[in-house]
Design a protein around this motif. Sequence first.
Motif, short mmCIF file in Angstrom:
data_model
loop_
_atom_site.label_atom_id
_atom_site.label_comp_id
_atom_site.label_asym_id
_atom_site.label_seq_id
_atom_site.Cartn_x
_atom_site.Cartn_y
_atom_site.Cartn_z
N ASP A 225 0.57 -0.89 -0.43
CA ASP A 225 0.20 -0.15 0.04
C ASP A 225 0.92 1.23 -0.09
O ASP A 225 0.54 1.87 -0.54
CB ASP A 225 -0.80 0.22 1.18
CG ASP A 225 -1.36 -0.96 0.88
OD1 ASP A 225 -2.93 -1.86 0.07
OD2 ASP A 225 -2.50 -1.52 2.55
N ALA A 226 1.98 0.89 0.90
CA ALA A 226 2.68 2.36 0.68
C ALA A 226 3.16 2.32 -0.53
O ALA A 226 3.42 3.13 -1.21
CB ALA A 226 3.96 2.28 1.96
N LEU A 227 4.11 1.63 -1.25
CA LEU A 227 4.50 1.34 -2.41
C LEU A 227 3.55 2.66 -3.37
O LEU A 227 3.68 2.76 -4.37
CB LEU A 227 5.25 0.18 -2.62
CG LEU A 227 6.77 0.03 -2.14
CD1 LEU A 227 6.84 -1.11 -1.66
CD2 LEU A 227 7.73 1.32 -2.43
N ALA A 228 2.26 1.85 -3.19
CA ALA A 228 1.36 2.50 -4.27
C ALA A 228 0.76 3.67 -4.55
O ALA A 228 0.62 4.80 -4.98
CB ALA A 228 -0.21 1.89 -4.08
N GLU A 229 1.33 4.34 -2.88
CA GLU A 229 1.51 5.71 -2.40
C GLU A 229 2.90 6.77 -3.42
O GLU A 229 2.68 8.01 -3.57
CB GLU A 229 0.33 6.23 -1.45
CG GLU A 229 1.01 7.19 -0.61
CD GLU A 229 -0.68 7.41 -1.25
OE1 GLU A 229 -0.68 8.83 -1.23
OE2 GLU A 229 -1.61 7.06 -1.40
N PHE A 230 3.79 6.15 -2.78
CA PHE A 230 5.12 6.39 -3.12
C PHE A 230 6.22 5.39 -3.97
O PHE A 230 6.92 5.19 -3.82
CB PHE A 230 5.92 6.80 -1.64
CG PHE A 230 5.12 7.76 -1.39
CD1 PHE A 230 5.04 8.56 -1.29
CD2 PHE A 230 4.43 7.04 -0.16
CE1 PHE A 230 4.47 9.82 -0.13
CE2 PHE A 230 3.81 7.87 0.91
CZ PHE A 230 3.90 9.29 1.12
N PRO A 231 5.73 5.29 -5.32
CA PRO A 231 6.12 4.48 -6.34
C PRO A 231 7.78 4.75 -6.45
O PRO A 231 7.82 5.67 -6.54
CB PRO A 231 5.65 4.38 -7.30
CG PRO A 231 4.63 5.63 -7.24
CD PRO A 231 4.09 6.25 -6.12
N GLY A 232 9.04 3.48 -6.71
CA GLY A 232 9.52 3.38 -6.63
C GLY A 232 10.69 4.09 -5.34
O GLY A 232 11.99 4.76 -5.59
N ASP A 233 9.86 4.26 -4.05
CA ASP A 233 10.93 5.01 -2.94
C ASP A 233 12.04 3.38 -2.89
O ASP A 233 11.03 2.28 -2.61
CB ASP A 233 10.28 5.18 -2.14
CG ASP A 233 10.20 5.70 -0.38
OD1 ASP A 233 10.12 6.84 -0.63
OD2 ASP A 233 10.91 5.24 0.31
N GLY A 234 13.27 4.17 -2.54
CA GLY A 234 13.67 2.97 -2.39
C GLY A 234 14.03 2.78 -1.07
O GLY A 234 13.92 1.66 -0.16
N LEU A 235 13.61 3.49 0.30
CA LEU A 235 13.82 2.58 1.69
C LEU A 235 12.45 1.66 1.83
O LEU A 235 12.65 1.38 2.26
CB LEU A 235 13.21 3.74 2.16
CG LEU A 235 13.26 3.60 4.14
CD1 LEU A 235 14.33 2.75 4.37
CD2 LEU A 235 13.05 5.09 5.17
N LEU A 236 11.37 2.21 1.42
CA LEU A 236 10.14 1.10 0.74
C LEU A 236 10.37 -0.06 0.70
O LEU A 236 10.01 -0.88 1.14
CB LEU A 236 9.00 1.81 0.65
CG LEU A 236 8.24 3.58 1.52
CD1 LEU A 236 7.24 3.98 0.78
CD2 LEU A 236 7.45 2.34 2.98
N LEU A 237 10.99 0.32 -0.91
CA LEU A 237 11.20 -0.82 -1.88
C LEU A 237 12.73 -1.79 -0.80
O LEU A 237 12.30 -3.40 -0.68
CB LEU A 237 12.39 -0.85 -2.63
CG LEU A 237 11.28 0.18 -4.27
CD1 LEU A 237 11.43 0.81 -4.90
CD2 LEU A 237 10.00 -1.63 -4.43
N GLY A 238 13.37 -1.42 -0.41
CA GLY A 238 14.40 -1.80 0.60
C GLY A 238 13.49 -2.72 1.95
O GLY A 238 13.95 -4.21 2.25
N LEU A 239 12.57 -2.01 2.45
CA LEU A 239 12.48 -2.74 3.35
C LEU A 239 10.92 -4.31 2.92
O LEU A 239 11.06 -4.82 3.69
CB LEU A 239 10.91 -1.91 4.27
CG LEU A 239 12.17 -0.78 4.80
CD1 LEU A 239 11.03 0.74 5.53
CD2 LEU A 239 12.44 -1.26 6.63
#
Length: 257
Positions: free
Chosen positions: A17-31
């Motif tokens: 859900d977070a990545l749908a809101e902030f696509p491509g965010d490196g921190l979220l992708l890593g987590l």
Amino acid sequence: MLGYLEAHRDAVDILDDALAEFPGDGLLLGLRGVKRLIARDHDGARADLEAAAVSGGATEPEVYREEVTREVVNDLLGRSADTPLRGGNDVRITTGVSTWHHLGVARYVGRDFGAAAAAFRRAREESTESGAAMAALDWEYLALTREGRESAASAVLAELDGVDLSRRAAWSGMVARLASCYEQRLRMYRGELGPEALLRNDTADPLAIATLGYGVASHYRVAGYDGASRRALERVVRLGDSISSAYIAAEVDLDEL
């Protein structure tokens, strides 16, 4: 928070859900990559971690565990407020180093050993903590060995002598436990310790059982003792910490023996 509750797939859903809101965010992708790895989605983990690494990672300390107070977590779990948290609150590596290290693990369990070694080397080069550097050094050695690059693996082992251990006395909690395990593993690979010494030292700590046990299993496998390697791997899977990188790798190795 969900990590403390061992609800790793739920954590993946929230990060979706977070990545749908902030696509491509490196921190979220890593987590999400780390959580996918723990949830045994190896391919999804690698995809996320590859993307996070390309994003440039991050240099801020990975201290999200410190932001979750002991009292809140223990209240959720119905425990006494002063019960120590699993793993401790002492993570000090940067999110970028964490991304490269876990990408190495994802590549390793995917049997892309050359690429895994490169990721572990990147984690080691970027690390400012000697404990994290030893962990990456160890896994880089294993990846090179599994790829059949013995001379390169031997050269990596020699680099243990350059690791600064002067702050060892200041380590605590999970950092101290893991650093000790990896130092013992590296010294075993170098012939300075026997595998039986590591097995005596894992005590009843599931993290030590997994980390030391996987090192012993790998040592036996390289030496051609597949039976002993299997027994060590089975002990890791039976008694070890199931979210540790060593445990995840042990599961994959067992399927091959």
